[in-house]
Design a protein around this motif. Structure first.
Motif, short mmCIF file in Angstrom:
data_model
loop_
_atom_site.label_atom_id
_atom_site.label_comp_id
_atom_site.label_asym_id
_atom_site.label_seq_id
_atom_site.Cartn_x
_atom_site.Cartn_y
_atom_site.Cartn_z
N ASP A 27 2.95 3.65 -6.73
CA ASP A 27 2.83 2.82 -7.93
C ASP A 27 3.58 1.49 -7.83
O ASP A 27 3.04 0.45 -8.22
CB ASP A 27 3.29 3.59 -9.16
CG ASP A 27 2.24 4.60 -9.61
OD1 ASP A 27 1.06 4.46 -9.21
OD2 ASP A 27 2.59 5.54 -10.35
N ARG A 53 1.48 -1.01 -5.93
CA ARG A 53 0.05 -1.10 -6.25
C ARG A 53 -0.42 -2.55 -6.39
O ARG A 53 -1.46 -2.94 -5.86
CB ARG A 53 -0.25 -0.31 -7.53
CG ARG A 53 -1.74 -0.10 -7.77
CD ARG A 53 -1.97 0.75 -9.02
NE ARG A 53 -1.27 2.02 -8.93
CZ ARG A 53 -1.73 3.08 -8.29
NH1 ARG A 53 -2.89 3.01 -7.66
NH2 ARG A 53 -1.03 4.20 -8.26
N GLU A 72 -3.10 -4.18 -3.79
CA GLU A 72 -4.42 -4.60 -4.29
C GLU A 72 -4.68 -6.06 -4.00
O GLU A 72 -5.80 -6.45 -3.64
CB GLU A 72 -4.52 -4.32 -5.80
CG GLU A 72 -4.85 -2.88 -6.12
CD GLU A 72 -6.18 -2.45 -5.52
OE1 GLU A 72 -7.18 -3.17 -5.69
OE2 GLU A 72 -6.22 -1.39 -4.88
#
Length: 273
Positions: A88, A91, A95
């Motif tokens: 997390d 992330r 991305e």
């Protein structure tokens, strides 16, 4: 011309390099820090100049090639996608990188990044013990997490115009542990299914499923090294649906069974060749 597809793993180097003869790609996130000279890369989003003294991070899964005519001195490190995806705190950065963006540190962070990457170079150069490699990986995680809200780099929209194979690569990178078909990959990448497999093989020199399998085996190797999970759990978490398909793919890639791989890595104090 086909791009050279490689698997590099968790590595770090201090290198002086000139132009690359051809583009290459690899399923790792790449850290670059230019110490002197000018580093210009050809990428699917166009040519990119790396700012000296500032960390630059990008996903190596898109074809890229160093264009610099003269030697450039830089620190370089790679971390497997399987070691950063799904965390997390990472992330946002992951991305952005998978969308084709280059992420940059600031000039003020340059000295810290030079110290950090020099230490990775020393500690990862020669078959490090798992504990040492794990500390380096934690440092890479932390540095990558701090880039999540950092300066914007190459606009993701530029990579959207990438070729069919490159767009498929990005889909595969996000979903290689999922149940996938070539048709689903093609649809997500906006490529016609009858053209997808041909475009991928023409660009990379291998079928799409061979590349998917490489990512899954690399993911499994990481799980075998850093968890005590049983083989069936490792296989499922890596995207394999049957024990037989996992053993076959793992053996073809490493020359070992998963149990032999884990045992040899433990005995050698590191990852087997």
């Amino acid at each position: 011309m086909r791009s050279l597809a490689q698997v590099i793993g968790l590595q770090a180097f201090h290198v002086t390099s000139g132009p690359m003869p051809r583009s290459h790609l690899h399923p790792e996130v790449e850290f670059n820090l230019v110490l002197s000279g000018t580093a210009r890369y050809a990428t699917v989003g166009g040519e990119v100049d790396l700012p000296p003294g500032r960390l630059a991070v990008f996903w190596g899964g898109y074809p890229h090639r160093l264009l610099t005519a003269e030697g450039v001195d830089f620190l370089w490190a790679t971390v497997p996608l399987s070691a950063v995806i799904g965390h997390d705190p990472l992330r946002g950065a992951v991305e952005r990188a998978l969308s084709g963006e280059f992420l940059y540190g600031t000039a003020a962070e340059g000295e810290h990044d030079r110290f950090l990457m020099s230490r990775w170079d020393r500690e990862l150069r020669h078959e490090p013990a798992p504990a040492v490699a794990e500390v380096c990986l934690l440092e890479m995680h932390a540095r990558l997490a701090r880039l999540t809200g950092g300066p914007r780099g190459t606009a993701p929209a530029e990579a959207a115009a990438a070729g069919s194979a490159e767009r498929m690569l990005a889909v595969v990178a996000r979903r290689y542990t999922d149940r996938l078909t070539v048709e689903e990959i093609a649809e997500a990448a906006g490529v016609h299914p009858t053209y997808a497999a041909l475009a991928f093989k023409r660009a990379l020199g291998m079928p799409v499923w061979q590349y998917v399998t490489r990512l899954r085996v690399a993911h499994a190797c990481r799980l075998l090294l850093v968890t005590d999970w049983g083989v069936d759990r490792v296989a499922h978490a890596s995207g394999f649906r049957t024990r037989s398909s996992f053993y076959r793919a793992f053996g073809e890639s490493t020359g070992l069974t998963p149990t032999e791989f884990r045992r040899r890595a433990s005995a050698d104090g590191g990852c087997p060749p």
